[in-house]
Each structure stands twice: as structure tokens, then as C-alpha cells.
Design a protein around this motif. Structure first.
Motif, PDB file in Angstrom:
ATOM      1  N   LEU A   7       0.825  -1.204   0.000  1.00  0.00           N
ATOM      2  CA  LEU A   7       0.000   0.000   0.000  1.00  0.00           C
ATOM      3  C   LEU A   7       0.864   1.261   0.000  1.00  0.00           C
ATOM      4  O   LEU A   7       0.559   2.232  -0.724  1.00  0.00           O
ATOM      5  N   SER A  14       1.561   6.723  -6.927  1.00  0.00           N
ATOM      6  CA  SER A  14       0.296   7.244  -7.444  1.00  0.00           C
ATOM      7  C   SER A  14       0.424   8.737  -7.758  1.00  0.00           C
ATOM      8  O   SER A  14      -0.562   9.451  -7.824  1.00  0.00           O
TER       9      SER A  14
ATOM     10  N   ASN B  10      -2.768   2.808 -10.027  1.00  0.00           N
ATOM     11  CA  ASN B  10      -2.003   2.992  -8.783  1.00  0.00           C
ATOM     12  C   ASN B  10      -2.812   3.782  -7.766  1.00  0.00           C
ATOM     13  O   ASN B  10      -2.834   3.440  -6.585  1.00  0.00           O
ATOM     14  N   LYS B  11      -3.489   4.837  -8.230  1.00  0.00           N
ATOM     15  CA  LYS B  11      -4.315   5.632  -7.323  1.00  0.00           C
ATOM     16  C   LYS B  11      -5.455   4.792  -6.764  1.00  0.00           C
ATOM     17  O   LYS B  11      -5.724   4.824  -5.560  1.00  0.00           O
ATOM     18  N   LEU B  13      -5.519   1.722  -6.278  1.00  0.00           N
ATOM     19  CA  LEU B  13      -4.998   0.698  -5.361  1.00  0.00           C
ATOM     20  C   LEU B  13      -4.145   1.276  -4.233  1.00  0.00           C
ATOM     21  O   LEU B  13      -3.405   0.553  -3.579  1.00  0.00           O
ATOM     22  N   SER B  14      -4.247   2.585  -4.012  1.00  0.00           N
ATOM     23  CA  SER B  14      -3.488   3.196  -2.921  1.00  0.00           C
ATOM     24  C   SER B  14      -4.399   3.432  -1.714  1.00  0.00           C
ATOM     25  O   SER B  14      -4.110   4.257  -0.852  1.00  0.00           O
ATOM     26  N   ASN B  15      -5.489   2.695  -1.658  1.00  0.00           N
ATOM     27  CA  ASN B  15      -6.441   2.770  -0.536  1.00  0.00           C
ATOM     28  C   ASN B  15      -6.704   1.354  -0.021  1.00  0.00           C
ATOM     29  O   ASN B  15      -6.966   0.436  -0.811  1.00  0.00           O
ATOM     30  N   THR B  16      -6.576   1.191   1.289  1.00  0.00           N
ATOM     31  CA  THR B  16      -6.684  -0.137   1.907  1.00  0.00           C
ATOM     32  C   THR B  16      -7.931  -0.886   1.456  1.00  0.00           C
ATOM     33  O   THR B  16      -7.846  -2.038   1.013  1.00  0.00           O
ATOM     34  N   LEU B  19      -7.964  -1.925  -2.241  1.00  0.00           N
ATOM     35  CA  LEU B  19      -7.038  -3.034  -2.482  1.00  0.00           C
ATOM     36  C   LEU B  19      -7.633  -4.338  -1.965  1.00  0.00           C
ATOM     37  O   LEU B  19      -7.578  -5.383  -2.643  1.00  0.00           O
ATOM     38  N   GLU B  20      -8.256  -4.276  -0.797  1.00  0.00           N
ATOM     39  CA  GLU B  20      -8.907  -5.449  -0.216  1.00  0.00           C
ATOM     40  C   GLU B  20     -10.009  -5.978  -1.130  1.00  0.00           C
ATOM     41  O   GLU B  20     -10.112  -7.182  -1.370  1.00  0.00           O
ATOM     42  N   LEU B  22     -10.370  -5.773  -4.296  1.00  0.00           N
ATOM     43  CA  LEU B  22      -9.829  -6.484  -5.463  1.00  0.00           C
ATOM     44  C   LEU B  22      -9.382  -7.895  -5.082  1.00  0.00           C
ATOM     45  O   LEU B  22      -9.595  -8.856  -5.840  1.00  0.00           O
ATOM     46  N   LYS B  23      -8.810  -8.019  -3.893  1.00  0.00           N
ATOM     47  CA  LYS B  23      -8.358  -9.340  -3.429  1.00  0.00           C
ATOM     48  C   LYS B  23      -9.545 -10.244  -3.093  1.00  0.00           C
ATOM     49  O   LYS B  23      -9.550 -11.425  -3.443  1.00  0.00           O
ATOM     50  N   LYS B  26     -11.123 -12.083  -5.877  1.00  0.00           N
ATOM     51  CA  LYS B  26     -10.374 -13.190  -6.472  1.00  0.00           C
ATOM     52  C   LYS B  26     -11.033 -14.525  -6.143  1.00  0.00           C
ATOM     53  O   LYS B  26     -10.940 -15.478  -6.902  1.00  0.00           O
ATOM     54  N   ARG B  87     -13.895  -8.852 -11.284  1.00  0.00           N
ATOM     55  CA  ARG B  87     -12.549  -8.395 -11.640  1.00  0.00           C
ATOM     56  C   ARG B  87     -12.374  -8.400 -13.157  1.00  0.00           C
ATOM     57  O   ARG B  87     -12.844  -9.301 -13.836  1.00  0.00           O
ATOM     58  N   ILE B  92      -6.036  -6.327 -15.354  1.00  0.00           N
ATOM     59  CA  ILE B  92      -5.135  -6.563 -14.217  1.00  0.00           C
ATOM     60  C   ILE B  92      -3.835  -7.216 -14.683  1.00  0.00           C
ATOM     61  O   ILE B  92      -2.741  -6.827 -14.281  1.00  0.00           O
TER      62      ILE B  92
END
Lengths: 103, 103
Positions: A7, A14, B10-11, B13-16, B19-20, B22-23, B26, B87, B92
Motif C-alpha cells: 500500500l 500514485s 495505482n491511485k 490501489l493506494s487505498n486499503t 485493495l482489499e 480487489l483481493k 479473487k 474483476r 489486471i
DNA sequence: ATTATATATAACAAAATTTTAATGTAAGCA
DNA sequence: TGCTTACATTAAAATTTTGTTATATATAAT
């Protein structure tokens, strides 16, 4: 590499200028004038040259380089009045490897 | 994939939480309750379930999902009153491939 | 000792992000 | 028709990020 580290790197990357800096440092010979004192780029590129290329103010670049250092992306080396910044290839490779696995 | 697209991802995915999300997507079976109506996750997971898991408010998650969609990371599908989010594996993969090459 | 250069830090203004409450919309159900 | 559910949009506040000017520090040069 844990999620917090990922992160922090995502945040560091970013921003247009910071992303550019990381790319510029891939090939210092192509992107920067030679270091008159040192004669090589073994420690990377000095802050002054990075600032010149970026077009932003000295404090802004100093701060950005610090952000990238804290994220683990750069290795700074103080040498006389200059600080040279080099890519941390190990961390960058680990970052991409982790993205490949976890993203 | 160009630099602007990379930067936008990147922007995103620069937030917790983002990002969670997206995971989580999966493996919907492991991370979400089954869709009673649909009975499958072929279109991904509905916004309601993502919101429940995140603990954030409905408008926040709606906004986050929109940010991720605009960055190309998610594919939304409207189905009755639900919107499912899946997704975008192609984007990706392209993102990671570009990072590998250019970072 | 004074001056100039490279970098770092502090203080601050403007812009963007984060997040919520309130409201709107569209679909399904009583 | 009216009520409920899922989601989107608007308005607004708090926080973070971006970037500047001003200042401090450390080294080198004259």
C-alpha cells in the motif's frame, strides 16, 4: 512483502512525478547529465539533477525522494554536499512479485 | 498500457479498502455469502455484499466501486436491482505486465 | 571568515481524497 | 398503489496530498 508495504509503495507511485523519477533512475546515462565530481552513477543520481529534470521546487523533490525512500523504493547515499538516490532493485522486484501473486 | 492508465490504477490501489476489495473478488466463494437469487458468482459479487464486508457506508463503497470501474479494474453488470462487480482479469494482467516492463 | 551550493525541514495555502448524511432512482413485492 | 431494497448522486465536513516560500544545516570554495 506485506499489505502495508504494498500500500505504501502504491501511494508513492500514485503521483506522476514520483513514478517518472523511478523510471528515469532506470537509465541515468540516458536521462541525466554526468556527475562532474563522481564521474559515475554507481550511487544513482543527485537530488539537484532530479529536481532540474522534474521542474518542481527543491523542497517538493526533497520531500518526494524522502517518501520514496520511506516506501523502500530508493537508496540514498550522502557524499559531500550531495545526496545520491539509487533504485532499490531488490524491493522493486519483490513488489512486482507480490503483486503477481496477491493481486 | 500507457502511463496515465498505470497512474489511475495505482491511485485506485493506494487505498486499503479498495485493495482489499480487489483481493476479495479473487475468490468470491471464500469471501462472500452465496447469491440467493443468482446462485453463482459468474458476474462477480453484488455491491451490498461488498459493502457489508467492508464495514463502510453504502455511498462510500458505491463511490469506490465506481473509481475501480473507471480505472478499468472491475466490470459491473446490472441485474434487476443488483449490480454485480467482477474483476477485469485482462486489465489486471496487462497492468502487472506493464509494471514488469516499465517500472 | 564569508560566500555559495546541495539538501532538509517548517509553515502554510490550495487541491484532492475520504467519508458520511441526505436524497434520488429504479426495481421488486405487499 | 405504496413500501422496501439495492444502488447512485449530491452536499458537505474532516483529512491528506501537493506544492510553494522561507529558513536551517552542512559542506565546499574563495
Amino acid at each position: 512483502m506485506n499489505s502495508d508495504a504494498i500500500l505504501e509503495i502504491n501511494k508513492a507511485l500514485s503521483n506522476t512525478t514520483r513514478l517518472e523519477i523511478l523510471k528515469w533512475l532506470k537509465d541515468p546515462e540516458a536521462n541525466f547529465p554526468p556527475h562532474l565530481e563522481l564521474g559515475h552513477f554507481d550511487f544513482g543520481v543527485c537530488g539537484q539533477n532530479i529536481q532540474d529534470k522534474s521542474g518542481l521546487s527543491q523542497p517538493t523533490i526533497s520531500h518526494y525522494l524522502s517518501v520514496m525512500h520511506k516506501a523502500g523504493l530508493l537508496i540514498p547515499t550522502r557524499h559531500g554536499k550531495w545526496t545520491y538516490f539509487k533504485r532499490n532493485e531488490k524491493i522493486i522486484a519483490e513488489y512486482i512479485k507480490t503483486l503477481n501473486k496477491e493481486l
